[in-house]
Design an enzyme around this catalytic site. Sequence first.
Site, PDB file in Angstrom:
ATOM      1  N   CYS B 100       0.853  -1.196   0.000  1.00 41.43           N
ATOM      2  CA  CYS B 100       0.000   0.000   0.000  1.00 41.43           C
ATOM      3  C   CYS B 100       0.885   1.241   0.000  1.00 41.43           C
ATOM      4  CB  CYS B 100      -0.898   0.039   1.239  1.00 41.43           C
ATOM      5  SG  CYS B 100      -1.726  -1.503   1.649  1.00 41.43           S
ATOM      6  N   HIS B 104       0.645   4.942  -1.686  1.00 43.17           N
ATOM      7  CA  HIS B 104      -0.002   5.915  -0.796  1.00 43.17           C
ATOM      8  C   HIS B 104       0.928   6.495   0.274  1.00 43.17           C
ATOM      9  CE1 HIS B 104      -3.921   4.941  -2.512  1.00 43.17           C
ATOM     10  NE2 HIS B 104      -3.711   3.660  -2.273  1.00 43.17           N
ATOM     11  N   CYS B 138      -7.809  -1.963  -4.603  1.00 46.34           N
ATOM     12  CA  CYS B 138      -6.359  -1.768  -4.742  1.00 46.34           C
ATOM     13  C   CYS B 138      -5.634  -3.108  -4.704  1.00 46.34           C
ATOM     14  CB  CYS B 138      -5.817  -0.879  -3.623  1.00 46.34           C
ATOM     15  SG  CYS B 138      -6.245   0.867  -3.805  1.00 46.34           S
ATOM     16  N   CYS B 201     -34.590  -0.994  12.653  1.00 48.42           N
ATOM     17  CA  CYS B 201     -33.485  -0.285  13.307  1.00 48.42           C
ATOM     18  C   CYS B 201     -34.050   0.890  14.100  1.00 48.42           C
ATOM     19  CB  CYS B 201     -32.506   0.256  12.266  1.00 48.42           C
ATOM     20  SG  CYS B 201     -32.033  -0.905  10.969  1.00 48.42           S
ATOM     21  N   CYS B 204     -35.548   0.460  17.699  1.00 50.54           N
ATOM     22  CA  CYS B 204     -34.615   0.422  18.821  1.00 50.54           C
ATOM     23  C   CYS B 204     -33.782   1.701  18.915  1.00 50.54           C
ATOM     24  CB  CYS B 204     -33.700  -0.802  18.709  1.00 50.54           C
ATOM     25  SG  CYS B 204     -34.580  -2.341  19.127  1.00 50.54           S
ATOM     26  N   CYS B 246     -27.623  -7.274  14.736  1.00 50.20           N
ATOM     27  CA  CYS B 246     -28.889  -6.600  15.063  1.00 50.20           C
ATOM     28  C   CYS B 246     -30.039  -7.170  14.241  1.00 50.20           C
ATOM     29  CB  CYS B 246     -28.757  -5.088  14.852  1.00 50.20           C
ATOM     30  SG  CYS B 246     -27.880  -4.256  16.212  1.00 50.20           S
TER      31      CYS B 246
END
Lengths: 158, 285
Positions: B100, B104, B138, B201, B204, B246
């Site tokens: 990387c 970068h 990438c 969602c 809650c 969830c």
Amino acid sequence: MRLLTITAAMLVAGMATAETVAPADVQFDEDGAVAVSLTGQPGDAARGRDVFATKSKGNCVSCHAVAQLADVPFHGEVGPELSWTGDNRSAEELRGIVADAKMTFEGSMMPSFYKTKGYIRPGDAYTGKAPKTDELPPLLSAQDIEDVVAFLLTLQES
Amino acid sequence: MTFKALTAIALVAGLSAPLAMAGGADDDTMVINDETEMVTKTAAPAHLDGAVDEVISGWHFRSDETQSLQLDDFDNPGMIFVDQAMDVWNTAEGSEGKACADCHNDPAETMVGVKATYPKWNEEAGEVRTVQMQVNDCRVNRMGAEAWKYDAGKAVSMEAMISLHSRGMPMSVAIDGPAAAMWEKGKEMYYTRTGQLELSCANCHEDNYGNYIRADHLSQGQINGFPVYRLKNAKLNGVHSRFKGCVRDTRAETYSPGSEDFIALELYVASRSNGLSVESPSVRN
């Protein structure tokens, strides 16, 4: 073992009588109450207490606080406190609310405990997987509901 | 919070024994490493008009002990994974023999602001991308390396390291233009009551934040702190894994991490965090 088998057999027989009202056949009145017992058997308040407080059963305590359940830790705050519900509500009203609260309170967050279909993206219990059958087993049995109603009726001020 | 929370507090105050907890967000302030002051409560973005007035970091709903772990990088267990990701950043992999870092350089310079704006529309690819999708792009197309499994160890650690370089910046995810369709899809998911418990969602995290559901103190379900280190499983957890848990808890069939559904939901939920400081890696129980 023998005793157990007999008890189990009796239970099954009791549940299979013609008097058990199937989820699709429950008659709600215009206020959401249900007049007729779902089993024809009296509810057992002690068992109902257990259904109310146990996570794998009703798990009602996750949303409702009840002063009489001081031995059960962690009461939720999502629904109203139910410590006086036996003073305020009749068996018929409570049966309707526990069987399908949305018939009493439109759009309620409270789950419908005696219902088997009409869900969006239903799953197989808490596995996260697709259900194995078109209709799901209801969250509580008819007798569970009668037992919870009997327990709720004991929740009184004095 | 709302009337409901007030009622709950009044009830708790009125009764003693089993109800010894009170709802709501606390009033603590978050300063990281004694220097970076974080925005953990702020006016809700315009698109939440009518839904909530204020957006609040999940940090405010956790215990003091859990909160304190996030205040100093030496105490924050998530930092171990950030360090590991830094090593990976510098390690060449794949058929091109590149790391990387070869493209970068120093992430403390080149990755600033990335997390604050993701998920984000990628014009060339014609899709909304999460940080992990961009990293995998990438890896596959520039390094000739294998894509990492979504939300698994290396992918989440790398996301945490990249996110750290936006820490303290306000979340500012774009919801208009070509991202709008995905955002609408995510919004619809957020408000759809799924599973046998028929909970959304919003049930809650919008209607009941500040209230306890059994032993869990409900937050707004914000994702400005993701990836989060959870004491419960002692590792970093990605956004999609949290969503999966969830959704499963509504007794629904879940979606897969990395699926288009969860990308849409992440875009929408990230936009609900707009204005809050990026906190990654945060610490939760």
